[in-house]
Design an enzyme around this catalytic site. Structure first.
Site, PDB file in Angstrom:
ATOM      1  N   HIS A 115      65.324  31.444  -5.894  1.00 53.31           N
ATOM      2  CA  HIS A 115      64.794  31.519  -4.496  1.00 53.31           C
ATOM      3  C   HIS A 115      64.074  30.254  -3.963  1.00 53.31           C
ATOM      4  CE1 HIS A 115      67.169  35.187  -3.757  1.00 53.31           C
ATOM      5  NE2 HIS A 115      66.299  35.794  -4.532  1.00 53.31           N
ATOM      6  N   ASP A 233      69.564  42.542 -11.660  1.00 53.74           N
ATOM      7  CA  ASP A 233      69.467  43.382 -10.671  1.00 53.74           C
ATOM      8  C   ASP A 233      70.688  43.832  -9.887  1.00 53.74           C
ATOM      9  OD1 ASP A 233      69.511  41.005  -9.539  1.00 53.74           O
ATOM     10  OD2 ASP A 233      67.547  40.780  -8.653  1.00 53.74           O
TER      11      ASP A 233
HETATM   12 ZN   LIG Z   1      67.586  39.191  -7.541  1.00 53.42          ZN
END
Ligand SMILES: [Zn+2]
Length: 297
Positions: A115, A233
């Protein structure tokens, strides 16, 4: 990142414990991660961002303080060292694999990176480990084409921000959509293969999508090396997303990448841990990923 935060030190402990418990550690070579240098970081990040973030993180270290760079991304006294060594691990792994001292490498690192944009920390990420490594392979080792594969449940907006328009890079990703950071549905460059996945999709649907969308693009691109943003995830036990992958799905995806790397890239793969917050599922999924990467599956 503070008590109760999912991006916790126990993530790496869970992976290490599981590798020991299963004996998989005996089949692997372990390396300490060096710190990345400013020149290495600045292949993916602006000089202003790198300089200012390092200055701020050094201040937190010196003062023993914490500071929230965004509501989810809390830096503390040890963030600078961790972030520098996470990016440095990816660079060192790239050197090992290109030199032929390792066939493939996995970087068990925190903080994650995908990110982190060229100019901003966000979503638990400070430096974009995978992008730093990919640019190292291109700019230092002189590779001409590398692929970045991202199977984290969240869109790798930071990596896209850094490599979109860089035609030396093909980025293939899957991500739940809509979900944080709510980007990716419209790719930012022709070198991006962004594949949004609807919530509650399970392994068979995801495998079909990977086979239809990633694999033809990878075959056509003929990458000389593969970099993986390996987030776990999207596992069905992970509560940060609503996808339904299991260990066998991660093994299958990894096998597809090993096959592509075998055909075009001399088998060269560097994989970096991104997300994965259900500790047991994280550890088992990393082990499934590593067995295939190490040719033990
Ligand atoms: Zn993630």
């Amino acid at each position: 990142m503070g008590p109760g935060h999912p991006e916790c030190p126990q993530r790496l402990d869970a992976i290490t414990d599981h590798l020991r418990a299963t004996g998989l550690d005996l089949a692997l070579a372990f390396h300490e991660a060096p710190a990345a240098t400013p020149a290495q970081l600045e292949r993916a990040h602006s000089t202003a961002y790198t300089t200012e973030l390092c200055f701020e993180l050094q201040r937190l270290h010196d003062e023993g303080a914490t500071h929230a760079l965004d509501p989810d991304t809390i830096a503390g006294p040890h963030t600078l060292a961790a972030a520098l060594h996470a990016a440095g691990a990816a660079v060192a792994a790239t050197d090992e694999v290109i030199a032929g001292r390792a066939g493939t490498a996995f970087c068990a690192v925190r903080p994650p990176g995908h990110h982190a944009t060229r100019d901003a920390a966000m979503g638990f990420c400070f430096f974009n480990n995978v992008a730093v490594a990919a640019r190292h392979a291109l700019d230092v080792h002189g590779l001409q084409r590398v692929a970045i594969i991202d199977f984290d449940v969240h869109h790798g907006n930071g990596t896209e921000d850094i490599v979109a328009g860089d035609e030396r890079v093909l980025m293939c990703s899957i991500f739940q959509h809509p979900l944080y950071p709510y980007s990716g549905a419209v790719p930012k460059g022709t070198n991006m293969v962004n594949v949004p996945i609807a919530p509650y999709a399970r392994g068979p649907a995801v495998r079909e999508t990977v086979a239809a969308m990633w694999l033809p693009a990878l075959e056509a691109f003929r990458p000389q090396m593969l970099f993986v943003s390996a987030g776990f995830d999207a596992h069905r036990e992970d509560e940060l997303g609503q996808l339904g992958l299991v260990e066998a799905d991660y093994a299958w995806i990894t096998q597809q990448l090993v096959d592509v790397a075998g055909r075009h890239a001399q088998g060269r793969i560097v994989s970096c841990l991104e997300g994965g917050y259900a500790l047991g599922a994280l550890a088992r999924s990393v082990a499934a990923h590593l067995r295939v990467l190490a040719g033990l599956a």
